[in-house]
Motif scaffolding. Structure first.
Motif, PDB file in Angstrom:
ATOM      1  N   ARG A  75       0.837  -1.200   0.000  1.00 20.09           N
ATOM      2  CA  ARG A  75       0.000   0.000   0.000  1.00 20.09           C
ATOM      3  C   ARG A  75       0.875   1.254   0.000  1.00 20.09           C
ATOM      4  NH1 ARG A  75      -4.271   1.407   4.657  1.00 20.09           N
ATOM      5  NH2 ARG A  75      -5.035   3.360   3.794  1.00 20.09           N
ATOM      6  N   THR A  76       1.986   1.221   0.696  1.00 14.75           N
ATOM      7  CA  THR A  76       2.896   2.360   0.727  1.00 14.75           C
ATOM      8  C   THR A  76       3.539   2.577  -0.639  1.00 14.75           C
ATOM      9  OG1 THR A  76       3.356   1.958   3.049  1.00 14.75           O
ATOM     10  CG2 THR A  76       4.927   3.339   1.857  1.00 14.75           C
ATOM     11  N   GLY A  77       4.027   1.493  -1.251  1.00 17.28           N
ATOM     12  CA  GLY A  77       4.642   1.610  -2.573  1.00 17.28           C
ATOM     13  C   GLY A  77       3.639   2.079  -3.610  1.00 17.28           C
ATOM     14  N   HIS A  78       2.433   1.536  -3.545  1.00 17.68           N
ATOM     15  CA  HIS A  78       1.373   1.917  -4.476  1.00 17.68           C
ATOM     16  C   HIS A  78       1.028   3.395  -4.303  1.00 17.68           C
ATOM     17  CE1 HIS A  78      -1.783   0.739  -7.256  1.00 17.68           C
ATOM     18  NE2 HIS A  78      -2.624   1.457  -6.554  1.00 17.68           N
ATOM     19  N   SER A  79       1.020   3.863  -3.079  1.00 16.94           N
ATOM     20  CA  SER A  79       0.675   5.255  -2.795  1.00 16.94           C
ATOM     21  C   SER A  79       1.718   6.225  -3.337  1.00 16.94           C
ATOM     22  CB  SER A  79       0.504   5.464  -1.285  1.00 16.94           C
ATOM     23  OG  SER A  79      -0.586   4.688  -0.821  1.00 16.94           O
ATOM     24  N   SER A  80       2.947   5.745  -3.540  1.00 15.33           N
ATOM     25  CA  SER A  80       3.964   6.632  -4.101  1.00 15.33           C
ATOM     26  C   SER A  80       3.594   7.058  -5.515  1.00 15.33           C
ATOM     27  CB  SER A  80       5.339   5.971  -4.080  1.00 15.33           C
ATOM     28  OG  SER A  80       5.401   4.898  -5.004  1.00 15.33           O
ATOM     29  N   LEU A  81       2.830   6.219  -6.232  1.00 13.09           N
ATOM     30  CA  LEU A  81       2.342   6.588  -7.565  1.00 13.09           C
ATOM     31  C   LEU A  81       0.974   7.254  -7.510  1.00 13.09           C
ATOM     32  CD1 LEU A  81       3.118   3.511  -9.834  1.00 13.09           C
ATOM     33  CD2 LEU A  81       4.170   5.755  -9.919  1.00 13.09           C
ATOM     34  N   TRP A  82       0.083   6.719  -6.702  1.00 16.80           N
ATOM     35  CA  TRP A  82      -1.316   7.128  -6.760  1.00 16.80           C
ATOM     36  C   TRP A  82      -1.783   7.972  -5.588  1.00 16.80           C
ATOM     37  CZ3 TRP A  82      -3.225   6.451 -11.382  1.00 16.80           C
ATOM     38  CH2 TRP A  82      -2.731   5.412 -12.174  1.00 16.80           C
ATOM     39  N   THR A  93      -0.122  10.886   0.944  1.00 15.45           N
ATOM     40  CA  THR A  93      -1.039  10.121   1.774  1.00 15.45           C
ATOM     41  C   THR A  93      -1.206   8.733   1.176  1.00 15.45           C
ATOM     42  OG1 THR A  93      -2.943  10.923   0.524  1.00 15.45           O
ATOM     43  CG2 THR A  93      -2.354  12.152   2.503  1.00 15.45           C
ATOM     44  N   LEU A  94      -1.556   7.789   1.999  1.00 14.20           N
ATOM     45  CA  LEU A  94      -1.790   6.434   1.516  1.00 14.20           C
ATOM     46  C   LEU A  94      -3.128   6.373   0.794  1.00 14.20           C
ATOM     47  CD1 LEU A  94      -0.740   4.246   4.578  1.00 14.20           C
ATOM     48  CD2 LEU A  94       0.541   4.645   2.477  1.00 14.20           C
ATOM     49  N   VAL A  95      -3.175   5.592  -0.271  1.00 12.60           N
ATOM     50  CA  VAL A  95      -4.459   5.336  -0.909  1.00 12.60           C
ATOM     51  C   VAL A  95      -5.272   4.478   0.045  1.00 12.60           C
ATOM     52  CG1 VAL A  95      -3.567   5.510  -3.260  1.00 12.60           C
ATOM     53  CG2 VAL A  95      -3.590   3.291  -2.135  1.00 12.60           C
ATOM     54  N   SER A  96      -6.573   4.487  -0.113  1.00 14.30           N
ATOM     55  CA  SER A  96      -7.414   3.682   0.769  1.00 14.30           C
ATOM     56  C   SER A  96      -7.112   2.200   0.557  1.00 14.30           C
ATOM     57  CB  SER A  96      -8.894   3.955   0.496  1.00 14.30           C
ATOM     58  OG  SER A  96      -9.261   3.409  -0.755  1.00 14.30           O
ATOM     59  N   GLN A  97      -7.417   1.407   1.547  1.00 12.73           N
ATOM     60  CA  GLN A  97      -7.196  -0.043   1.427  1.00 12.73           C
ATOM     61  C   GLN A  97      -8.006  -0.590   0.259  1.00 12.73           C
ATOM     62  OE1 GLN A  97      -4.950  -1.828   3.152  1.00 12.73           O
ATOM     63  NE2 GLN A  97      -5.441  -3.606   1.901  1.00 12.73           N
ATOM     64  N   GLN A  98      -9.226  -0.088   0.069  1.00 12.03           N
ATOM     65  CA  GLN A  98     -10.077  -0.539  -1.026  1.00 12.03           C
ATOM     66  C   GLN A  98      -9.450  -0.194  -2.383  1.00 12.03           C
ATOM     67  OE1 GLN A  98     -13.931   1.315  -1.211  1.00 12.03           O
ATOM     68  NE2 GLN A  98     -14.763  -0.300  -2.512  1.00 12.03           N
ATOM     69  N   ALA A  99      -8.954   1.019  -2.531  1.00 13.88           N
ATOM     70  CA  ALA A  99      -8.310   1.415  -3.791  1.00 13.88           C
ATOM     71  C   ALA A  99      -7.065   0.570  -4.047  1.00 13.88           C
ATOM     72  CB  ALA A  99      -7.948   2.901  -3.757  1.00 13.88           C
ATOM     73  N   PHE A 100      -6.309   0.297  -3.003  1.00 12.78           N
ATOM     74  CA  PHE A 100      -5.120  -0.531  -3.151  1.00 12.78           C
ATOM     75  C   PHE A 100      -5.488  -1.932  -3.622  1.00 12.78           C
ATOM     76  CE2 PHE A 100      -2.274  -3.663  -1.079  1.00 12.78           C
ATOM     77  CZ  PHE A 100      -1.186  -3.479  -1.913  1.00 12.78           C
TER      78      PHE A 100
END
Length: 121
Positions: A75-82, A93-100
């Motif tokens: 989720r942290t790595g994904h949030s670096s893009l999104w 900020t972190l993307v939501s768990q659902q979005a991840f």
């Protein structure tokens, strides 16, 4: 300092949505191209998962630069893009768990529009 200079010359196009009735007629590509030409920034970038199956942004005048991959399937790595807003410490900020969960395997296509001829300054 160089990154700050780049950020002053680059803007992100984050979403293009067209009513289904008008899809396929080339209207969105024409609209995006003209909007970009009227934009005061010299460079416009976008990330899209749909770039793998639909060359919409290429029809609008963007150049496909490559494909992005989160640095980690987390989720942290994904949030670096999104991720969206930035924290005071500069991180996103972190993307939501659902979005991840929905998009953790996404590898979006990165596009850039060269608008230097139309940009202010």
């Amino acid at each position: 300092m160089k990154l700050q200079l780049l950020n002053r010359q680059l803007v992100n196009l984050s979403r293009v949505v067209l009513h289904p009735t008008y899809r396929g007629a080339g209207l969105a590509a024409s609209f995006v191209r003209r909007s970009c030409e009227l934009c005061p920034w010299p460079w416009i970038e976008t990330l899209t998962q749909m770039g793998h199956v639909n060359p919409f942004f290429e029809r609008a005048g963007f150049v496909r630069v490559g494909q992005s991959c989160p640095p980690a399937r987390s989720r942290t790595g994904h949030s670096s893009l999104w991720g969206t807003r930035r924290h005071a410490d500069g991180g996103k900020t972190l993307v939501s768990q659902q979005a991840f969960e929905k998009s953790r395997y996404a590898e979006p296509v990165y596009y850039v529009f060269d608008n230097r001829v139309n940009a202010d300054g």
